[in-house]
Scaffold this motif. Structure first.
Motif, PDB file in Angstrom:
ATOM      1  N   UNK A 223      15.691  46.547 -67.825  1.00 21.59           N
ATOM      2  CA  UNK A 223      17.002  45.940 -68.080  1.00 21.59           C
ATOM      3  C   UNK A 223      17.764  46.715 -69.142  1.00 21.59           C
ATOM      4  N   UNK A 224      17.112  46.995 -70.267  1.00 20.33           N
ATOM      5  CA  UNK A 224      17.807  47.656 -71.369  1.00 20.33           C
ATOM      6  C   UNK A 224      18.313  49.042 -70.968  1.00 20.33           C
ATOM      7  N   UNK A 225      17.493  49.770 -70.210  1.00 22.69           N
ATOM      8  CA  UNK A 225      17.890  51.114 -69.815  1.00 22.69           C
ATOM      9  C   UNK A 225      18.981  51.106 -68.744  1.00 22.69           C
ATOM     10  N   UNK A 226      19.298  49.921 -68.216  1.00 24.30           N
ATOM     11  CA  UNK A 226      20.377  49.819 -67.233  1.00 24.30           C
ATOM     12  C   UNK A 226      21.743  49.720 -67.891  1.00 24.30           C
ATOM     13  N   UNK A 227      21.780  49.624 -69.226  1.00 22.00           N
ATOM     14  CA  UNK A 227      23.046  49.632 -69.927  1.00 22.00           C
ATOM     15  C   UNK A 227      23.364  48.331 -70.633  1.00 22.00           C
ATOM     16  N   UNK A 228      24.441  48.327 -71.441  1.00 22.42           N
ATOM     17  CA  UNK A 228      24.795  47.167 -72.263  1.00 22.42           C
ATOM     18  C   UNK A 228      24.952  45.862 -71.498  1.00 22.42           C
ATOM     19  N   UNK A 229      25.391  45.936 -70.254  1.00 25.47           N
ATOM     20  CA  UNK A 229      25.561  44.711 -69.469  1.00 25.47           C
ATOM     21  C   UNK A 229      24.235  43.992 -69.222  1.00 25.47           C
ATOM     22  N   UNK A 230      23.116  44.683 -69.417  1.00 22.57           N
ATOM     23  CA  UNK A 230      21.805  44.105 -69.127  1.00 22.57           C
ATOM     24  C   UNK A 230      21.006  43.780 -70.389  1.00 22.57           C
ATOM     25  N   UNK A 231      21.611  43.957 -71.566  1.00 23.48           N
ATOM     26  CA  UNK A 231      20.874  43.677 -72.801  1.00 23.48           C
ATOM     27  C   UNK A 231      20.479  42.201 -72.896  1.00 23.48           C
ATOM     28  N   UNK A 232      21.378  41.313 -72.473  1.00 22.36           N
ATOM     29  CA  UNK A 232      21.054  39.883 -72.535  1.00 22.36           C
ATOM     30  C   UNK A 232      19.855  39.559 -71.646  1.00 22.36           C
ATOM     31  N   UNK A 233      19.779  40.204 -70.486  1.00 27.50           N
ATOM     32  CA  UNK A 233      18.640  39.967 -69.590  1.00 27.50           C
ATOM     33  C   UNK A 233      17.350  40.466 -70.215  1.00 27.50           C
ATOM     34  N   UNK A 234      17.427  41.622 -70.889  1.00 25.92           N
ATOM     35  CA  UNK A 234      16.242  42.148 -71.575  1.00 25.92           C
ATOM     36  C   UNK A 234      15.770  41.173 -72.646  1.00 25.92           C
ATOM     37  N   UNK A 235      16.712  40.648 -73.433  1.00 26.01           N
ATOM     38  CA  UNK A 235      16.360  39.684 -74.474  1.00 26.01           C
ATOM     39  C   UNK A 235      15.753  38.417 -73.881  1.00 26.01           C
ATOM     40  N   UNK A 236      16.319  37.949 -72.778  1.00 22.50           N
ATOM     41  CA  UNK A 236      15.843  36.703 -72.173  1.00 22.50           C
ATOM     42  C   UNK A 236      14.384  36.828 -71.730  1.00 22.50           C
ATOM     43  N   UNK A 237      14.044  37.959 -71.116  1.00 21.00           N
ATOM     44  CA  UNK A 237      12.670  38.177 -70.670  1.00 21.00           C
ATOM     45  C   UNK A 237      11.719  38.183 -71.860  1.00 21.00           C
ATOM     46  N   UNK A 238      12.084  38.936 -72.899  1.00 19.00           N
ATOM     47  CA  UNK A 238      11.210  39.057 -74.069  1.00 19.00           C
ATOM     48  C   UNK A 238      11.054  37.710 -74.767  1.00 19.00           C
ATOM     49  N   UNK A 239      12.155  37.013 -74.994  1.00 18.68           N
ATOM     50  CA  UNK A 239      12.095  35.744 -75.714  1.00 18.68           C
ATOM     51  C   UNK A 239      11.261  34.709 -74.964  1.00 18.68           C
ATOM     52  N   UNK A 240      11.407  34.661 -73.651  1.00 23.37           N
ATOM     53  CA  UNK A 240      10.675  33.674 -72.865  1.00 23.37           C
ATOM     54  C   UNK A 240       9.172  33.932 -72.922  1.00 23.37           C
ATOM     55  N   UNK A 241       8.776  35.185 -72.768  1.00 26.70           N
ATOM     56  CA  UNK A 241       7.347  35.500 -72.778  1.00 26.70           C
ATOM     57  C   UNK A 241       6.764  35.378 -74.184  1.00 26.70           C
ATOM     58  N   UNK A 242       7.548  35.683 -75.206  1.00 23.71           N
ATOM     59  CA  UNK A 242       7.060  35.484 -76.573  1.00 23.71           C
ATOM     60  C   UNK A 242       6.807  34.001 -76.850  1.00 23.71           C
ATOM     61  N   UNK A 243       7.651  33.125 -76.312  1.00 23.17           N
ATOM     62  CA  UNK A 243       7.399  31.692 -76.464  1.00 23.17           C
ATOM     63  C   UNK A 243       6.090  31.288 -75.794  1.00 23.17           C
ATOM     64  N   UNK A 244       5.755  31.965 -74.704  1.00 24.98           N
ATOM     65  CA  UNK A 244       4.504  31.700 -73.987  1.00 24.98           C
ATOM     66  C   UNK A 244       3.294  32.239 -74.754  1.00 24.98           C
TER      67      UNK A 244
END
Length: 417
Positions: A223-244
């Motif tokens: 997601x992050x390497x796909x550009x700024x439009x995908x930064x939120x998606x990168x954060x969402x994946x990381x935050x969700x799995x960190x909560x797990x």
């Protein structure tokens, strides 16, 4: 074509500024956003370039614009169709077709029996070792992947019991993780996303925390390497799995702790891309605390997370924040030789080179890139940042610097021998 359609920026010979405006509009970016991401440029500067009131910027700025706009071929921005330069996509490895065919195939009828899961896991361990130790790591794992992919897929299909199936899914997810390292930065973005998606699905089916963490780490990077439009998606994946993963940490194994630390740093990496200085360093510091809980000689086989890697991560944060002086300070403090993985060591040297370039030390940057090439030629060959630095210095007014940059450009396949 509808009259309100966005024009193609390279269908006709139009000016650089017009192309810049079209590509910026396609990305949904304001002039202020683009200027800030390029490096403290104002909205009025962007407008002046777009309207042709300023000349085409210097190569370093053009390359930065291409990076921010995620331009795959520099000709899309410059209009020069005779010299295509694939900045962020590698040349396409000779083994890409075989790996792609194995990923895309789903043979439902076969009399062949799948190898035992333990056998696939042992081959995976050998493949990771090969990746970290080989100078041409894509060649090393590209030779192993087709059979690994087919065998892991077959093991999942033939698993009878629930526990056996979960183990097979974990192995398949890890095979896809290895595949993503091979496919990344090659000219087949849809294939990269198929690999990332299938790796995450298999990880979820495995119900294994470590496997889920690895798949999330790689998905966030995609997601992050796909550009700024995908930064939120990168954060969402990381935050969700960190909560797990976080509730598991008090009694976690080294590998679960390591993947949690790696994900924590990924959040900081994305924050640095956004130029959120405090958030980036806060995540880095939290990840360093986790690294200190690991044995001194521990090294995660997928993410390289370890005590040794934190210095390299600090360089990355400083570089992404475009802090030249801090980048050099962190580069000086870090120890590349402490990183056992050849490709990761080479990537660290590329990040150090970016820092030296930001700090106005192009000769040191070129020397550092030459050392990266010695460590792992295939890493630098597929790295857009390294190629951008080399291309810029091939136009240096200093003859010796221009010569050294040109020699390195030949090794990377950017210039003919």
């Amino acid at each position: 074509m509808p009259t309100d359609a966005t024009p193609d920026p390279y269908a006709n010979p139009i000016a650089f500024g017009q192309r810049l405006k079209i590509l910026r509009t396609r990305k949904g970016m304001t002039r202020a956003q683009l200027g800030g991401l390029v490096g403290d440029k104002t909205a009025s500067w962007v407008r002046a370039v777009e309207e042709g009131r300023l000349q085409t910027p210097k190569l370093q700025t053009v390359l930065r614009l291409a990076e921010v706009l995620r331009v795959r071929d520099l000709a899309e921005l410059t209009g020069n169709q005779s010299v295509p330069v694939a900045l962020f996509t590698g040349p396409g490895h000779p083994r890409l077709r075989a790996v792609k065919d194995a990923i895309d195939a789903f043979p439902f009828t076969t009399a062949r029996e799948a190898p035992p899961i333990a056998h696939i896991q042992a081959r995976l361990a050998s493949a990771w070792t090969a990746r970290h130790s080989a100078k041409n790591h894509r060649e090393a794992i590209g030779a192993l992947l087709p059979d690994l992919i087919r065998d892991a897929q077959l093991a999942v299909r033939q698993a009878d019991r629930a526990a056996e199936r979960r183990s097979a899914q974990a192995a398949l997810s890890e095979v896809y993780s290895l595949s993503q390292f091979f496919v990344a930065y090659q000219p087949d973005a849809p294939l990269l996303w198929r690999v990332a998606d299938r790796g995450m699905i298999a990880a979820q089916e495995s119900e294994d925390p470590h496997t889920i963490g690895v798949a999330a780490w790689l998905t966030a990077q995609a997601h992050r390497d796909s550009g700024p439009d995908h930064y939120d998606a990168a954060d969402a994946v990381v935050e969700d799995v960190l909560r797990f993963l976080t509730p598991l940490l008090p009694n976690a194994s080294d590998e679960v702790l390591a993947i949690t630390g790696a994900l924590t740093f990924e959040a900081g990496y994305t924050a640095a891309r956004r130029r959120e200085t405090g958030t980036a360093w806060r995540h880095w510091d939290k990840a360093r605390t986790m690294a200190k809980r690991l044995p001194d000689d521990y090294y995660h086989p997928v993410t390289s997370f370890s005590q040794a890697i934190m210095g390299a991560h600090a360089v990355t944060v400083a570089v992404e924040l475009h802090a030249g002086g801090e980048s050099v300070r962190q580069a000086t403090a870090s120890d590349a030789t402490a990183i056992p993985s050849r490709p990761r060591r080479a990537r660290h040297r590329i990040e150090k080179a970016r820092g030296y370039q930001l700090d106005g030390q192009p000769d040191v940057a070129l020397d550092t890139l030459a050392r990266a090439h010695e460590a792992a030629p295939e890493t630098i060959k597929y790295n857009g940042y390294a190629k951008a630095i080399v291309l810029e210095e091939t136009e240096s007014k200093i003859p010796d610097r221009r010569r050294r940059a040109s020699e390195l450009a030949v090794k990377l396949g950017l210039l003919a021998a």
